[in-house]
Scaffold this active site. Structure first.
Site, PDB file in Angstrom:
ATOM      1  N   THR A  96      -2.989  -0.916   2.985  1.00  0.00           N
ATOM      2  CA  THR A  96      -3.398   0.477   2.804  1.00  0.00           C
ATOM      3  C   THR A  96      -3.441   0.787   1.320  1.00  0.00           C
ATOM      4  OG1 THR A  96      -2.403   1.123   4.905  1.00  0.00           O
ATOM      5  CG2 THR A  96      -2.835   2.877   3.316  1.00  0.00           C
ATOM      6  N   LYS A 177      -8.239   5.275   7.306  1.00  0.00           N
ATOM      7  CA  LYS A 177      -6.797   5.018   7.318  1.00  0.00           C
ATOM      8  C   LYS A 177      -6.054   6.163   6.635  1.00  0.00           C
ATOM      9  CE  LYS A 177      -2.977   2.839   8.110  1.00  0.00           C
ATOM     10  NZ  LYS A 177      -2.582   1.524   7.630  1.00  0.00           N
ATOM     11  N   LYS A 242       4.924   5.132   0.548  1.00  0.00           N
ATOM     12  CA  LYS A 242       3.779   4.739  -0.271  1.00  0.00           C
ATOM     13  C   LYS A 242       2.485   5.304   0.300  1.00  0.00           C
ATOM     14  CE  LYS A 242       1.649   1.122   0.579  1.00  0.00           C
ATOM     15  NZ  LYS A 242       0.428   0.696   1.327  1.00  0.00           N
TER      16      LYS A 242
END
Length: 440
Positions: A96, A177, A242
């Site tokens: 990601t 995403k 994150k």
């Protein structure tokens, strides 16, 4: 097909190790690298070939998979391997990363002039489904790149997994995403907040879980990790921290107001700062214990705890309190996520087809899809409380939180959005009208 596709791999964390194990079980040839040697040893025992560095993993392979922590690690590896990749080999980035980042990585490969292509393929599903080859993967790239990497992608998304091709340019899958992680981060944090209140209210945690486990995928999936804390991280707190950081970086970049994402970023940051960095993300619930809250961890066997939950008398009013908390957060979260997608000019039907059946799903998202996706074109339908009704119920939730000294960060953020909706004159409309706040 699998035997003819040679795979290189960098990144053997919980997800990466599972993905490599799945490929090996399907007779792929895999060369693997990670800085942590025990992880390398574990996949070598299953048939992988150990590599000393990324360059070795990238040499003489058809597809190089990257499942590393962040964009900085992706860039470092692409820089190292760009000149050793064989002609026309492809890189799949499963990590990601910010949506705008991967275009610069394709440019780096183009400058070498070796015909190497990049596929944008962020994943969802957790380490168990990774090892079973049953992930959901959003992917984007050129037709040529997707054709070359199809055997690997399809091997990792066997039913009930899902491979969704969402674009032809790298970065487009990362956009999907990003929207997915808006919801996942909020829902994981909401599960922690809800269970912290549950414990402080004195409700049997498993009884409440059994009553509300269908409220969202993440509540149903993560709360069992809270109840049966085995000390083994299954989805690292650092990763969701994150990911929500990427969400907020993008929100700030395009000037998008994301109050629940912002609150989640602060919650996970606080969890890391309080010593929970090595825990899995479900254990964000432990943050409330730092404030003096009670634990939800069970001491008996699952069978014993299920029996105790069935025998537990009372607490239904508190279950309704927690249900209201989750409904409010999930409704506002769905509105925020879909508004984010609108601002990025994404195909909302495609967005819903991905997130509505993934780890990002929730009851309000699925039930009120149209009015949340297109709030100016659809009036809120029945089957939900009005804004005023939900605010009134939330007043009771917040009163219970004060009585039990339980901070409710996301609940307060959702409450304020509903107050704003009421101030616009929408108090009598269904609560999903909150989606209009991002169209004003």
């Amino acid at each position: 097909m699998s035997a003819s596709v040679k795979v290189g791999w960098c990144g053997l964390g919980a997800m990466g190790s599972g993905m490599v194990s799945s490929l090996l079980s399907q007779q792929f040839s895999v060369k693997a690298y990670d800085i942590y040697q025990p992880s390398v040893d574990a996949v070598v025992a299953k048939g992988a070939v150990a590599c000393a560095d990324p360059r070795e993993a990238a040499t003489d392979v058809d597809v190089l998979g990257l499942m590393v922590v962040n964009a900085a690690q992706v860039e470092a590896i692409v820089t190292q391997v760009a000149e050793v990749l064989k002609k026309d080999a492809s890189i799949i980035c499963f990590s990601t990363v910010p949506p705008t980042f991967l275009a610069s990585m394709q440019t780096k490969l183009d400058q070498v002039g070796n015909g190497n292509t990049l596929v944008d393929a962020p994943v969802s599903g957790g380490f168990i489904r990774a090892a079973d080859g049953q992930l959901s993967i959003m992917t984007a790239g050129s037709d040529e790149a997707l054709k070359k990497t199809a055997p690997v992608l399809e091997a990792l998304t066997r039913s009930p997994g899902q491979l969704a091709v969402v674009g032809t340019k790298v970065g487009q899958a990362s956009d999907f995403k990003l929207i997915n992680q808006v919801l996942c981060a909020i829902h994981i944090a909401a599960a922690g907040e809800a269970m912290a209140l549950t414990a402080n209210l004195g409700v049997n945690p498993r009884k409440l879980y059994n009553a509300l486990k269908d409220s969202s995928f993440m509540f149903g999936h993560r709360v069992p990790w809270q109840l049966r804390d085995d000390g083994l991280p299954k989805s690292a707190m650092t990763i969701i921290c994150k990911d929500v950081g990427i969400v907020m970086d993008e929100a700030r970049l395009i000037g998008f107001p994301a109050p629940l994402s912002s609150t989640s970023e602060q919650l996970f940051g606080a969890a890391l700062g309080s010593g929970l960095a090595k825990d899995d993300d479900a254990n964000v619930v432990k943050l409330w214990q730092k404030f003096g809250g009670k634990s939800v961890v069970e001491s008996g066997t699952i069978e014993e705890e299920e029996a105790a939950a069935l025998a537990a008398v009372g607490g239904e009013e508190h279950i309704e309190t927690v249900s209201t908390l989750l409904w409010a957060i999930h409704t506002v979260a769905a509105a925020e996520a879909l508004a984010f997608a609108r601002q990025k000019n994404m195909d909302l039907e495609a967005v819903f087809n991905v997130i509505g059946t993934s780890a990002a799903s929730s009851q309000p998202l699925v039930k009120f899809k149209d009015e949340l996706s297109y709030p100016n074109d659809h009036s809120p339908k029945d089957g939900q409380p009005s804004v005023k009704e939900l605010l009134s119920k939330l007043d009771g939730v917040l009163a219970e939180a004060k009585r039990t000294s339980t901070p409710l960060f996301l609940t307060q953020a959702a409450y304020q959005q509903l107050v704003l909706a009421s101030s616009k004159g929408w108090g009598s409309e269904g609560a999903s009208v909150v989606g209009r706040l991002w169209t004003q």
